[in-house]
Design an enzyme around this catalytic site. Structure first.
Site, PDB file in Angstrom:
ATOM      1  N   ASP A  23       0.890  -1.259  -0.046  1.00 20.55           N
ATOM      2  CA  ASP A  23      -0.160   0.067  -0.083  1.00 20.55           C
ATOM      3  C   ASP A  23       0.790   1.295  -0.104  1.00 20.55           C
ATOM      4  O   ASP A  23       1.933   1.183   0.484  1.00 20.55           O
ATOM      5  CB  ASP A  23      -0.933  -0.172   1.325  1.00 20.55           C
ATOM      6  CG  ASP A  23      -1.912   1.100   0.908  1.00 20.55           C
ATOM      7  OD1 ASP A  23      -2.910   1.044   0.360  1.00 20.55           O
ATOM      8  OD2 ASP A  23      -1.713   2.436   1.857  1.00 20.55           O
ATOM      9  N   GLU A  25       0.864   5.789   0.176  1.00 19.71           N
ATOM     10  CA  GLU A  25       0.236   6.776   0.226  1.00 19.71           C
ATOM     11  C   GLU A  25       1.069   8.037  -0.461  1.00 19.71           C
ATOM     12  O   GLU A  25       2.191   7.993  -0.579  1.00 19.71           O
ATOM     13  CB  GLU A  25      -0.026   7.462   1.894  1.00 19.71           C
ATOM     14  CG  GLU A  25      -0.610   6.429   2.761  1.00 19.71           C
ATOM     15  CD  GLU A  25      -2.055   6.214   2.380  1.00 19.71           C
ATOM     16  OE1 GLU A  25      -2.654   7.468   1.921  1.00 19.71           O
ATOM     17  OE2 GLU A  25      -2.437   5.413   2.405  1.00 19.71           O
ATOM     18  N   HIS A 181      -6.015   5.053   5.642  1.00 21.90           N
ATOM     19  CA  HIS A 181      -4.941   5.698   4.893  1.00 21.90           C
ATOM     20  C   HIS A 181      -3.633   6.104   5.533  1.00 21.90           C
ATOM     21  O   HIS A 181      -2.840   6.957   5.326  1.00 21.90           O
ATOM     22  CB  HIS A 181      -5.512   7.225   4.612  1.00 21.90           C
ATOM     23  CG  HIS A 181      -6.942   7.154   4.009  1.00 21.90           C
ATOM     24  ND1 HIS A 181      -7.302   6.470   3.023  1.00 21.90           N
ATOM     25  CD2 HIS A 181      -8.099   7.437   4.654  1.00 21.90           C
ATOM     26  CE1 HIS A 181      -8.447   6.434   2.805  1.00 21.90           C
ATOM     27  NE2 HIS A 181      -9.214   6.967   3.813  1.00 21.90           N
ATOM     28  N   ASP A 186      -3.438  -0.060   6.248  1.00 21.78           N
ATOM     29  CA  ASP A 186      -4.068  -0.468   5.056  1.00 21.78           C
ATOM     30  C   ASP A 186      -3.334  -1.637   4.613  1.00 21.78           C
ATOM     31  O   ASP A 186      -4.329  -2.556   4.053  1.00 21.78           O
ATOM     32  CB  ASP A 186      -4.066   0.565   3.907  1.00 21.78           C
ATOM     33  CG  ASP A 186      -5.095   1.684   4.538  1.00 21.78           C
ATOM     34  OD1 ASP A 186      -5.794   1.683   5.472  1.00 21.78           O
ATOM     35  OD2 ASP A 186      -5.387   2.649   3.773  1.00 21.78           O
TER      36      ASP A 186
END
Length: 215
Positions: A23, A25, A181, A186
């Site tokens: 994951d 960001e 987030h 996540d």
């Protein structure tokens, strides 16, 4: 016992692919121009009975590359301050070099041939990781250049849900929206969700496949 019934190794389950949950960001939606700010990776393993589970976790805050766009809306959404010195951010090269090193080790240990990304709405995470690897001139990228396992699609099929939080809850998993987030949280939830979908298919008798004469 058929040969198929003996296929309990990780290398057998996904056609030689080594699944790694990722994951990211970011500071926007464009992998070529917007900054990668955080990345987490979780490798997976399979026990002797063929049940899939999380293995090794890696997590890095990442420095924006030189000239990267930082979209204010994206930063407001994920709550990341790229200039916060307490983030302990590292370069894209350092983060991906370490992840790739651990993944290559896992590929070798499991007898697999290549890594495949597992992610929720995987095209997004895959595009950012690949763009960062290209910028960092990392030549030994162990991941397949385009194939992925997308848990949004898999959860839609198995659970009737495509949103990560709702898919987790439908699967009987906890999901803390206050931690969403965060790349680390996540990734952890996505890893457990993917394992649950794969293991649920096994519990239902879908794997190992029956021998040809049994079909």
């Amino acid at each position: 016992m058929s040969d198929n019934a003996q296929l309990t190794g990780l290398c057998d389950r996904f056609r030689g692919f080594y699944p790694v949950v990722i994951d990211v960001e970011t500071a926007g939606f464009n992998a070529k121009t917007d900054a990668l700010l955080e990345i987490a990776a979780i490798t997976l393993k399979m026990d002797e009975q063929g049940w899939l589970m999380p293995d090794t976790t890696l997590h890095f805050h990442v420095e924006p590359f030189v000239g990267a766009n930082l979209q204010p809306e994206a930063l407001a959404f994920n709550g990341i301050d790229p200039n916060d010195p307490d983030r302990g951010a590292v370069s894209e090269y350092e983060a991906l070099h370490e992840i790739f090193k651990v993944v290559r080790k896992g590929i070798k240990a499991s007898g697999c041939n290549r890594a495949i990304m597992v992610a929720h709405n995987a095209n997004f995470d895959h595009s950012f990781m690949m763009a960062a690897a290209e910028r960092a001139s990392l030549k030994r990228n162990p991941f397949h250049p385009f194939a992925t396992f997308d848990t949004a699609a898999l959860a839609g099929l198995a659970l009737g849900q495509t949103v990560l939080s709702k898919a987790c809850q439908t699967a009987g998993m906890d999901f803390d929206s206050t931690q969403a987030h965060s790349a680390l949280y996540d990734t952890e939830r996505t890893a457990v969700l993917f394992c649950e979908i794969v293991n649920r298919w096994k519990r239902l008798g879908g794997w190992p496949l029956p021998a040809a004469e049994e079909v």
